[in-house]
Structure formats: structure tokens, C-alpha cells
Design a protein around this motif. Structure first.
Motif, PDB file in Angstrom:
ATOM      1  N   SER A   1      59.618  27.684  34.472  1.00  0.00           N
ATOM      2  CA  SER A   1      59.113  28.280  35.718  1.00  0.00           C
ATOM      3  C   SER A   1      59.822  29.603  36.074  1.00  0.00           C
ATOM      4  N   PRO A   2      59.618  30.631  35.244  1.00  0.00           N
ATOM      5  CA  PRO A   2      60.380  31.873  35.417  1.00  0.00           C
ATOM      6  C   PRO A   2      59.986  32.661  36.676  1.00  0.00           C
ATOM      7  N   HIS A   3      60.989  33.328  37.258  1.00  0.00           N
ATOM      8  CA  HIS A   3      60.705  34.273  38.346  1.00  0.00           C
ATOM      9  C   HIS A   3      60.195  35.589  37.752  1.00  0.00           C
ATOM     10  N   VAL A   4      60.680  35.895  36.542  1.00  0.00           N
ATOM     11  CA  VAL A   4      60.276  37.142  35.864  1.00  0.00           C
ATOM     12  C   VAL A   4      59.996  36.826  34.398  1.00  0.00           C
ATOM     13  N   VAL A   5      58.899  37.381  33.876  1.00  0.00           N
ATOM     14  CA  VAL A   5      58.637  37.298  32.435  1.00  0.00           C
ATOM     15  C   VAL A   5      58.589  38.723  31.884  1.00  0.00           C
ATOM     16  N   ILE A   6      59.321  38.953  30.790  1.00  0.00           N
ATOM     17  CA  ILE A   6      59.267  40.263  30.128  1.00  0.00           C
ATOM     18  C   ILE A   6      58.573  40.076  28.790  1.00  0.00           C
ATOM     19  N   TRP A   7      57.504  40.840  28.590  1.00  0.00           N
ATOM     20  CA  TRP A   7      56.708  40.758  27.354  1.00  0.00           C
ATOM     21  C   TRP A   7      57.141  41.894  26.421  1.00  0.00           C
ATOM     22  N   ALA A   8      58.027  41.552  25.451  1.00  0.00           N
ATOM     23  CA  ALA A   8      58.465  42.572  24.471  1.00  0.00           C
ATOM     24  C   ALA A   8      57.967  42.159  23.093  1.00  0.00           C
TER      25      ALA A   8
END
Ligand SMILES: NC(=O)c1ccc[n+]([C@@H]2O[C@H](COP(=O)([O-])OP(=O)(O)OC[C@H]3O[C@@H](n4cnc5c(N)ncnc54)[C@H](OP(=O)(O)O)[C@@H]3O)[C@@H](O)[C@H]2O)c1
Length: 295
Positions: free
Chosen positions: A63-70
Motif C-alpha cells: 500500500s505505497p504512498h508513492v510509486v516510482i515507475w523507472a
């Protein structure tokens, strides 16, 4: 205070490793990084985002507060977007922030100095990067439609030694050739906004905490041709810069092969909104970062 949970997709990659090391130093974050095929990455969670039945429970449990798509796939970018991004957008709570790393390759006509507001232009199918760039265009459009709480970051070619000690493939290959006494030829009339990997990592860290939402072009103020970029890098690295030769691509050739001549990015907004400074190429071994006086 509760730590912010950050899911970094692609933490084993060239840029992802840099972001991972950068965020690891931040005590306010609980970081989970992922890999796919990279071996011996024990600290990372191995996942295939195109496999929805295994990707979905991870999203729900962490349940992430932030997702970074790299993420990037040389073979199947389409599946990353059609399956992986789609699953992510279906499950990500509205209040979670999505930071999606996109590319200058979405400007397929190549007229240069692109601003965030300029509409994407599909890349000619004759260009081998078309599947990748055109999938990114669809990815960006889906994010805008379905998840307003986003930052779409666009960058040109990323270079430099990352925090894991790995160089980008372009400079690594030039170094190998020059050290072997082989000349390298690069176009003097194909333009890009080359951006240093450390500066991108810093900017992503800043965007994670900041309030900026929307699209943002990262990089220094000035564009470079491939030729001038490689020449400067050879000089900065103490290699034989005379071994870097200039070639010119004719417009007819570029058209025939679907190559956009100039996908440089106008980065004024990032310079106004971010504390992060973006160095011009050629400062690899120096401490100084270009203060962008020419902007
Ligand atoms: N490098 C550049 O010059 C450049 C320029 C413009 C934009 N970008 C963008 O920057 C981001 C990072 O690029 P990069 O150069 O760091 O790419 P990279 O080194 O190729 O890394 C790609 C990452 O994606 C992971 N991956 C691939 N397929 C996957 C799948 N099916 N499921 C889960 N993970 C998967 C890889 O995992 P494994 O390594 O473990 O297989 C790796 O962590 C991408 O979004 C790319 O579009 C890069």
C-alpha cells in the motif's frame, strides 16, 4: 511519525539503482525496490509487473504512498504499459502519488526545444525505438486520464556513473572504443538534452516530497549534438578526444529512417520549480555544476 512507503519499480536498472541509493539515505521513507531479471539483488523484491496475479497482491499489501515507475523493456515495452501500468492504475489509491519516468522520444517529429504542454508526436514505425516511445505516449495518456495525483518526468539520454558504479551504455561504449584506439563517429546535427544520472536522482527525490503535479522536463538548459556530447565526455574523462569524429545526417536520410533530428527539451519549468541543478555535459570529473547562466 509514520514513514512514507515508497515502491520503486525498476530499482535494479541504471537509473533505478541511482534513485534507490538516493532514497535509502532518507529516514522518513520506507523503501521497497524491485528487480525483474537482475541476479544477486537480495535487497530487492523480484517481480514481473506484466504478471498481474503476482503484481496486484504486492501493491495491495505494501500500500505505497508513492510509486516510482523507472521501468523499461527493450523487448516488450508494450506489455509493461498495457498490463503492468494498467494493473497499477486500477489498484493505486487516489491519494498515492505516481512518478512516471518518460522520455524525449515521445516527440517523434523532432523539431526541438519541446515544452511540457507540447502534444506528443508518435515516432515513425521505421525507427527501431518506435514500439518503446509510442508505448510511453500511451502510458502518459492513461496516467493523465486515470490518476491525477501524478508527476510525469521526461528526460533525454541519461549519462554518468551511477551510485552503484555503473556507467550508461553510450559513454561506456565510447570509452571502450577510444581506449582500444578505435575512432567513434557521432552526428553533429542530432540534438538531445543529455542529463546526468545523479541530477535525475536528486530531482526525483525532490519531487517525491514536493507538491508539484503534472508533467516536467528535466535536464540542463542547453541541448547538445551527439558529437559535442561525446567530445566533451572524452575530454572530461581524459581520453583521446581527437578519436571522436563528426558525421552529419542528411534530412533525407533522417526521414527515410524515421529519425527525429532534435528532441531537445525546454527545461525552464524544472529550473524554476526545483532546487536541483542540472549540470551540462563535460563536468563529470569536476565538482562544479553548471549554474545555467545561459538560460
Ligand atoms: N537510460 C536513458 O537514457 C533513458 C532516457 C529516457 C528515459 N529513460 C527512462 O528511465 C527509466 C529507467 O531507464 P533505465 O535506463 O534505468 O533502464 P534499465 O537500466 O533498462 O532498467 C529497466 C528496469 O526495468 C526492470 N524491468 C524490465 N522489465 C520488467 C518487468 N516485466 N517487470 C518488472 N521490472 C522490469 C528491469 O529489471 P531487471 O534489470 O532486474 O531485469 C530494470 O530494473 C525508464 O522508464 C526509461 O524509459 C531512460
Amino acid at each position: 511519525m509514520e514513514k512514507r512507503r515508497v515502491l520503486l519499480l525498476g530499482a535494479s536498472g541504471y537509473l533505478g539503482s541511482q534513485i534507490y541509493q538516493e532514497l535509502l539515505r532518507d529516514d522518513s521513507l520506507e523503501l521497497m525496490g524491485t528487480c525483474f531479471s537482475a541476479p544477486a539483488a537480495g535487497h530487492l523484491l523480484q517481480i514481473d509487473v506484466t504478471d498481474t496475479p503476482s503484481f496486484s497482491p504486492i501493491l495491495q499489501e505494501f500500500s505505497p504512498h508513492v510509486v516510482i515507475w523507472a521501468l523499461m523493456s527493450a523487448t516488450d515495452e508494450r506489455a509493461l504499459i498495457e498490463n503492468g501500468l494498467d494493473a497499477l492504475l486500477s489498484l493505486l489509491p487516489e491519494k498515492s502519488k505516481l512518478i512516471f519516468i518518460s522520455t524525449d522520444g515521445i516527440f517523434g517529429k523532432g523539431t526541438g526545444s519541446y515544452r511540457e504542454e507540447d502534444p506528443p508526436e508518435p515516432l515513425d514505425e521505421r525507427n527501431p525505438l518506435a514500439t518503446y516511445s509510442n508505448a510511453k505516449i500511451r502510458g502518459e495518456a492513461r496516467i493523465r486520464e486515470r490518476h491525477p495525483n501524478h508527476v510525469i518526468v521526461r528526460v533525454g539520454p541519461i549519462y554518468g556513473r551511477n551510485a552503484a558504479g555503473k556507467w550508461d551504455k553510450r559513454v561506456a561504449s565510447m570509452c571502450a572504443d577510444l581506449k582500444a584506439g578505435t575512432e567513434v563517429s557521432r552526428s553533429g546535427n542530432l540534438y538531445k538534452t543529455f542529463v546526468h544520472v545523479e541530477d535525475v536522482g536528486n530531482a526525483i527525490h525532490e519531487l517525491l516530497h514536493g507538491s508539484y503535479l503534472g508533467t516536467l522536463h528535466l535536464g540542463p538548459a542547453k541541448k547538445e549534438s551527439y558529437y559535442s556530447f561525446y567530445k566533451k565526455m572524452a575530454l572530461a574523462l581524459g581520453l583521446n578526444a581527437d578519436g571522436v569524429k563528426e558525421t552529419l545526417l542528411t534530412e533525407a536520410d533522417a526521414q527515410e529512417r524515421g529519425v527525429p533530428m532534435d528532441t531537445s527539451l525546454n527545461t525552464k519549468k524544472a529550473h524554476e520549480r526545483l532546487q536541483t541543478r542540472f549540470r551540462q555535459a563535460g563536468w563529470e570529473n569536476a565538482n562544479g555544476i553548471d549554474s545555467d547562466k545561459g538560460e
